[in-house]
Each structure stands twice: as structure tokens, then as C-alpha cells.
Scaffold this motif. Sequence first.
Motif, PDB file in Angstrom:
ATOM      1  N   PHE A  11      -1.016 -37.679  -9.570  1.00 51.65           N
ATOM      2  CA  PHE A  11      -1.484 -39.040  -9.846  1.00 51.65           C
ATOM      3  C   PHE A  11      -2.884 -39.296  -9.297  1.00 51.65           C
ATOM      4  CE2 PHE A  11       2.964 -40.128 -10.733  1.00 51.65           C
ATOM      5  CZ  PHE A  11       2.779 -40.853 -11.893  1.00 51.65           C
ATOM      6  N   PRO A  12      -3.906 -38.652  -9.872  1.00 52.91           N
ATOM      7  CA  PRO A  12      -5.278 -38.929  -9.421  1.00 52.91           C
ATOM      8  C   PRO A  12      -5.681 -40.386  -9.623  1.00 52.91           C
ATOM      9  CG  PRO A  12      -5.271 -37.623 -11.449  1.00 52.91           C
ATOM     10  CD  PRO A  12      -3.864 -37.647 -10.944  1.00 52.91           C
ATOM     11  N   GLY A  13      -5.070 -41.066 -10.606  1.00 57.39           N
ATOM     12  CA  GLY A  13      -5.360 -42.477 -10.830  1.00 57.39           C
ATOM     13  C   GLY A  13      -4.391 -43.410 -10.142  1.00 57.39           C
ATOM     14  N   ASN A  14      -3.443 -42.821  -9.382  1.00 55.49           N
ATOM     15  CA  ASN A  14      -2.495 -43.561  -8.560  1.00 55.49           C
ATOM     16  C   ASN A  14      -1.678 -44.588  -9.345  1.00 55.49           C
ATOM     17  OD1 ASN A  14      -2.930 -42.574  -5.690  1.00 55.49           O
ATOM     18  ND2 ASN A  14      -5.023 -42.870  -6.410  1.00 55.49           N
ATOM     19  N   ILE A  15      -1.455 -45.774  -8.772  1.00 59.26           N
ATOM     20  CA  ILE A  15      -0.544 -46.747  -9.367  1.00 59.26           C
ATOM     21  C   ILE A  15      -1.058 -47.228 -10.719  1.00 59.26           C
ATOM     22  CG2 ILE A  15       0.553 -49.010  -9.018  1.00 59.26           C
ATOM     23  CD1 ILE A  15       0.270 -48.474  -5.985  1.00 59.26           C
ATOM     24  N   ARG A  16      -2.369 -47.367 -10.827  1.00 59.21           N
ATOM     25  CA  ARG A  16      -2.946 -47.811 -12.093  1.00 59.21           C
ATOM     26  C   ARG A  16      -2.671 -46.792 -13.202  1.00 59.21           C
ATOM     27  NH1 ARG A  16      -8.413 -48.532 -10.750  1.00 59.21           N
ATOM     28  NH2 ARG A  16      -7.775 -50.446  -9.713  1.00 59.21           N
ATOM     29  N   GLU A  17      -2.711 -45.510 -12.867  1.00 52.07           N
ATOM     30  CA  GLU A  17      -2.431 -44.479 -13.863  1.00 52.07           C
ATOM     31  C   GLU A  17      -0.959 -44.506 -14.281  1.00 52.07           C
ATOM     32  OE1 GLU A  17      -2.828 -39.628 -14.530  1.00 52.07           O
ATOM     33  OE2 GLU A  17      -3.174 -40.499 -12.544  1.00 52.07           O
ATOM     34  N   LEU A  18      -0.069 -44.697 -13.309  1.00 52.05           N
ATOM     35  CA  LEU A  18       1.348 -44.793 -13.641  1.00 52.05           C
ATOM     36  C   LEU A  18       1.605 -45.971 -14.572  1.00 52.05           C
ATOM     37  CD1 LEU A  18       4.332 -44.054 -13.337  1.00 52.05           C
ATOM     38  CD2 LEU A  18       4.364 -45.363 -11.191  1.00 52.05           C
ATOM     39  N   GLU A  19       0.989 -47.101 -14.305  1.00 53.61           N
ATOM     40  CA  GLU A  19       1.154 -48.272 -15.165  1.00 53.61           C
ATOM     41  C   GLU A  19       0.684 -47.976 -16.587  1.00 53.61           C
ATOM     42  OE1 GLU A  19       0.115 -53.060 -15.136  1.00 53.61           O
ATOM     43  OE2 GLU A  19      -1.110 -51.675 -13.962  1.00 53.61           O
ATOM     44  N   ALA A  20      -0.455 -47.277 -16.720  1.00 50.46           N
ATOM     45  CA  ALA A  20      -0.965 -46.938 -18.052  1.00 50.46           C
ATOM     46  C   ALA A  20      -0.035 -45.978 -18.782  1.00 50.46           C
ATOM     47  CB  ALA A  20      -2.364 -46.337 -17.921  1.00 50.46           C
ATOM     48  N   LEU A  21       0.519 -45.011 -18.054  1.00 47.33           N
ATOM     49  CA  LEU A  21       1.465 -44.072 -18.666  1.00 47.33           C
ATOM     50  C   LEU A  21       2.699 -44.801 -19.199  1.00 47.33           C
ATOM     51  CD1 LEU A  21       1.487 -41.032 -16.190  1.00 47.33           C
ATOM     52  CD2 LEU A  21       0.676 -41.031 -18.546  1.00 47.33           C
ATOM     53  N   VAL A  22       3.240 -45.701 -18.381  1.00 45.45           N
ATOM     54  CA  VAL A  22       4.443 -46.437 -18.782  1.00 45.45           C
ATOM     55  C   VAL A  22       4.147 -47.331 -19.979  1.00 45.45           C
ATOM     56  CG1 VAL A  22       6.126 -48.169 -18.060  1.00 45.45           C
ATOM     57  CG2 VAL A  22       5.454 -46.353 -16.477  1.00 45.45           C
ATOM     58  N   ARG A  23       3.022 -48.013 -19.957  1.00 43.57           N
ATOM     59  CA  ARG A  23       2.681 -48.914 -21.061  1.00 43.57           C
ATOM     60  C   ARG A  23       2.517 -48.135 -22.373  1.00 43.57           C
ATOM     61  NH1 ARG A  23      -2.213 -52.627 -19.714  1.00 43.57           N
ATOM     62  NH2 ARG A  23      -0.751 -53.182 -18.066  1.00 43.57           N
ATOM     63  N   ASP A  24       1.879 -46.971 -22.300  1.00 40.01           N
ATOM     64  CA  ASP A  24       1.690 -46.159 -23.494  1.00 40.01           C
ATOM     65  C   ASP A  24       3.029 -45.642 -24.016  1.00 40.01           C
ATOM     66  OD1 ASP A  24      -0.041 -44.582 -25.392  1.00 40.01           O
ATOM     67  OD2 ASP A  24       0.927 -42.912 -24.347  1.00 40.01           O
ATOM     68  N   ALA A  25       3.896 -45.217 -23.094  1.00 41.11           N
ATOM     69  CA  ALA A  25       5.204 -44.695 -23.510  1.00 41.11           C
ATOM     70  C   ALA A  25       6.056 -45.785 -24.149  1.00 41.11           C
ATOM     71  CB  ALA A  25       5.922 -44.093 -22.303  1.00 41.11           C
ATOM     72  N   VAL A  26       6.003 -46.997 -23.596  1.00 44.37           N
ATOM     73  CA  VAL A  26       6.781 -48.106 -24.167  1.00 44.37           C
ATOM     74  C   VAL A  26       6.211 -48.498 -25.532  1.00 44.37           C
ATOM     75  CG1 VAL A  26       7.468 -50.516 -23.851  1.00 44.37           C
ATOM     76  CG2 VAL A  26       7.520 -48.946 -21.905  1.00 44.37           C
ATOM     77  N   ALA A  27       4.892 -48.443 -25.683  1.00 42.21           N
ATOM     78  CA  ALA A  27       4.277 -48.769 -26.981  1.00 42.21           C
ATOM     79  C   ALA A  27       4.718 -47.790 -28.064  1.00 42.21           C
ATOM     80  CB  ALA A  27       2.756 -48.756 -26.846  1.00 42.21           C
ATOM     81  N   ARG A  28       4.886 -46.516 -27.693  1.00 40.79           N
ATOM     82  CA  ARG A  28       5.326 -45.493 -28.656  1.00 40.79           C
ATOM     83  C   ARG A  28       6.833 -45.533 -28.894  1.00 40.79           C
ATOM     84  NH1 ARG A  28       1.962 -40.466 -28.315  1.00 40.79           N
ATOM     85  NH2 ARG A  28       0.120 -40.914 -27.039  1.00 40.79           N
ATOM     86  N   HIS A  29       7.550 -46.187 -28.012  1.00 36.91           N
ATOM     87  CA  HIS A  29       9.013 -46.098 -27.970  1.00 36.91           C
ATOM     88  C   HIS A  29       9.657 -46.801 -29.172  1.00 36.91           C
ATOM     89  CE1 HIS A  29      13.019 -46.059 -26.379  1.00 36.91           C
ATOM     90  NE2 HIS A  29      13.077 -47.371 -26.293  1.00 36.91           N
ATOM     91  N   PRO A  30      10.477 -46.065 -29.970  1.00 34.56           N
ATOM     92  CA  PRO A  30      11.121 -46.690 -31.123  1.00 34.56           C
ATOM     93  C   PRO A  30      12.433 -47.390 -30.791  1.00 34.56           C
ATOM     94  CG  PRO A  30      11.565 -44.338 -31.117  1.00 34.56           C
ATOM     95  CD  PRO A  30      10.688 -44.602 -29.935  1.00 34.56           C
ATOM     96  N   GLY A  31      13.048 -47.037 -29.668  1.00 34.81           N
ATOM     97  CA  GLY A  31      14.321 -47.639 -29.294  1.00 34.81           C
ATOM     98  C   GLY A  31      15.179 -46.656 -28.528  1.00 34.81           C
ATOM     99  N   GLY A  32      16.206 -47.178 -27.827  1.00 41.07           N
ATOM    100  CA  GLY A  32      17.103 -46.305 -27.066  1.00 41.07           C
ATOM    101  C   GLY A  32      16.512 -45.938 -25.726  1.00 41.07           C
TER     102      GLY A  32
END
Length: 469
Positions: A366-387
Motif C-alpha cells: 500500500f504505497p498510497g496507504n488508506i487513500r489507495e485502499l479507498e480507491a481500490l474499493v470504490r473501483d471494485a464496487v463500481a465494476r461489481h455486477p452483484g453478489g
Amino acid sequence: MKTPAEEPAILLVDDEEELLFSTRLILRREGFANVLTQSDSRLVAAMLDAQPVAVLVLDMTMPHLSGLDLLRRVKETHPGLPVVMMTAVNDVDTAVTCMQAGADNYLVKPVDRTRLIATVGTCYDLGRTRTELDRLRRQLSEGQLENEAVFRDIITASPRMRSIFFYLESVAPSRQPVLITGETGTGKELVARAIHALSGGGGPFVAVNLAGLDDTMFSDTLFGHQRGAFTGADRAREGLVCRAEAGTLFLDEIGDLSPSSQVKLLRLVQEGEYLPLGADTPRTCAARIVVATHVDLKAGMESGRFRSDLYYRLCAHHVALPPLRERPEDIPLLLEHFLDNAARMLNKARPSAPQELSRYLAAYRFPGNIRELEALVRDAVARHPGGILSLEPFLAAISGDLALPRDEASNGERCHTCLLKDRFPTLKGAEEYLIAEALRLAGGNQRLAASYLGITRQALNKRLSRSPA
């Protein structure tokens, strides 16, 4: 802001009422807001138990209970309380006896006004420091913060972060500058806002990012300008320093400040004064100054890029925030928090995270630390179709940068899980890979391996017992 009655008191004890009155008046005029007097030495113990006292000034010769006897009793019940003895006899043996009994200083009557103020002031500062240290030790032993709600926006279960919260509570009332250091994305502004809330100044929190500001922009942004100060200045402009009055001025990226701007900031920090562009008369600033940076200011001093006098003024109190890779216990909490936020922001049903995700994330640097984790989660949820949330976006991002111990990282060895970007094993296989690699990196130490994986030692033992021999 504390009222005079809430400030630790100076307690003067003497059977001469006129002397008590004149001494109290001198100290009040010097800015000591809470000065108490007592002419009956028998009542002192009850007063000490009833309220916080920072320094006790005792006359040696009093009816009922002498100053020396009272000193000995006070040191039994309040050993950390600074005591100044006053006597009309300039005798070395008497002074030595008082010091041996625990007195912190000794004054001879009639006491010189300047020496009285200096002696009481020094002992007062000592008493407040001891009181703060005792309170901090008590909080640490009890594990209870006085202002838990102030830190509600900082999601953590880390003992290191908890100790920082205790430190912030202890230094917040001092109004001295605070330097916050830490890598990008560790939450420096959240900590600055917590300091503002703890300081209780009543004014606003004003944040300024100094990155990219040249000297003119720095001066105009912070200090403002007078009408006609430069071409186009058709009216006066109030700077952010003025706006932060009685509150907190948060200066982010302080390490990027130019040398000329550092001189102007030094005057603000050191003298509490600043000069708007085009003005001839300096203005004063009572705002609490909090600064933050992700760069090494000590290295900047050695290279001449950052002024040493400014650094030592700014780091009256220093908070060093640990990176996320050193707080693996926080990853599951932050993951749940960011999943809630992302689902709400994207107007989607909140997805469930696969059980393995926190363990994979705990192995990432996590070179970007908490901010990077937040971006990863937001991107994954945006791609998420369900389940259940897919692991693929996370594995694609983390597979090339795992948190290896320093000795192996320096040798350039790569963990087997780095090969996840080339081929995806089954989830069971990936778990076995990660456990085996964590144990190898930890030299067989299961407690250390469990910390790499972000799980408890008991959970690791359970998984090992299920694995084939």
C-alpha cells in the motif's frame, strides 16, 4: 478554552493577610489567572484534595502547623506537587533542611518581585507538566480516552494509533505548533482536525495546501493584501490567517515551501505576526498552527532546503503516523467502511467482501496507504455486477508489490504470490500459497506470519490443521 477556575491554581499559604494580598496581586498582574490564598495552614490539605494545584508557596513560620511540617505532609500525599518555601531568615541550614524535605525552591523575605515571578513561573510550568504526565499515564493504564468522539472519523484498531490519540489529548491544550509526518494517504488532515477539536479554541479549521504556491501566492493566500498592493488589487483581501483567528490554521505539504516563504512563516510562528501585501503595520494571529508533510524535513535541513529554526519551531509537538502496511489490523475495518461509502455514493446495494480479501490486502505494501485502499474499493464496487465482490480487481492491483521483510526485499527476491498476475490458482490454492509464504518469510514464527496475513495466531493454527500434511 479553560476558564480561570479550571486552570491549575497557585496556592499561597501565609498567616500574614497583607502579604497574601500583595503577592496574589503581583501574580495576577503577570497573567496567572487562578491564584488562591490561605492563612490557616490546617486547611491546606483539604484545598489540595478539592482542586488541582500546580504550585504551592509556603511560609516557614506559621501558627498551628509550621511551613516545614506542612511541607513534609504535602510531600507524602502529593509527591509531585512543586513547593516553594518563603522565610524571613536567610540561613543556609534552613534552606538545606527545606530542600531535603522536598522543596523545589527557597525564597527569602522580603522577596524581590522579579525573582518571585520567575520562581513561581518555573515551578508552575513544572507542576502543569507533571499533572499532564500523570493524567497521560493514568489514561494509558486505564485505556480510556477523555474525548473518544473526537477520533470517530479515524477508523482504527491499531495500538500505535491509540497511543497517538492519547498523546494528542495531552498536547492539545498547549496551543503550540504541531508537526504531523507520514506517508501520503495516512490520514494527516483527519489528525489535524482532531487536534483542532481537542484544542477547543472556538474558531474555524482552515486548511491550506502549500504545494505549488510560489512566494507571492503564499503571501497573498495566507496574509491577504491591501487595496492597491499590486496591479489589479482594486480592493483589500482578507488572508486565511485572519480567517483562522482563534481556530486552527492547517498547512499541508509544508516541505514544499520556498525559502523566502519559510522566512515569512517563521515570523508568524515565532512572533505571532504577519504583514499583508502592501501593509505597513503588522497584524497579530492567535490561531493554532498545525503543519503536515510526507517528506523528510531533517534531510531537507541537512541539504539546506528547509530552515532549521523553522523546523524546531514547528515541531514543538510531533506526530508520526504509521503507514497502513504497519497497521494490518485496520484493513478489515477500513474495508467495511469503504464498502459502505462506495455503495452509498454509487447508489448500489452494498456487496459482501470475500473472506480471503483482507488477507490478500494485508500482504500488500500500500504505497498510497488508506487513500489507495479507498480507491481500490470504490473501483471494485463500481465494476461489481452483484453478489459477492470479485477478487480480480484487487489481485490485479496488488500482485506486483507485496510487503516483504526488508532483508528479503533488499535481496530482490519475489514472493510466489507475485505470480498471481500470470496465472490465478484456486482460492484454496492461493490461501495455501500465502500461508506457506508468510511462514517462510517469518522464519517459521507463527505469530509473525499471522501478522503478515492479517489474522490471529489462533486462526492461522486452525487453517494449518486443515491443510494436508
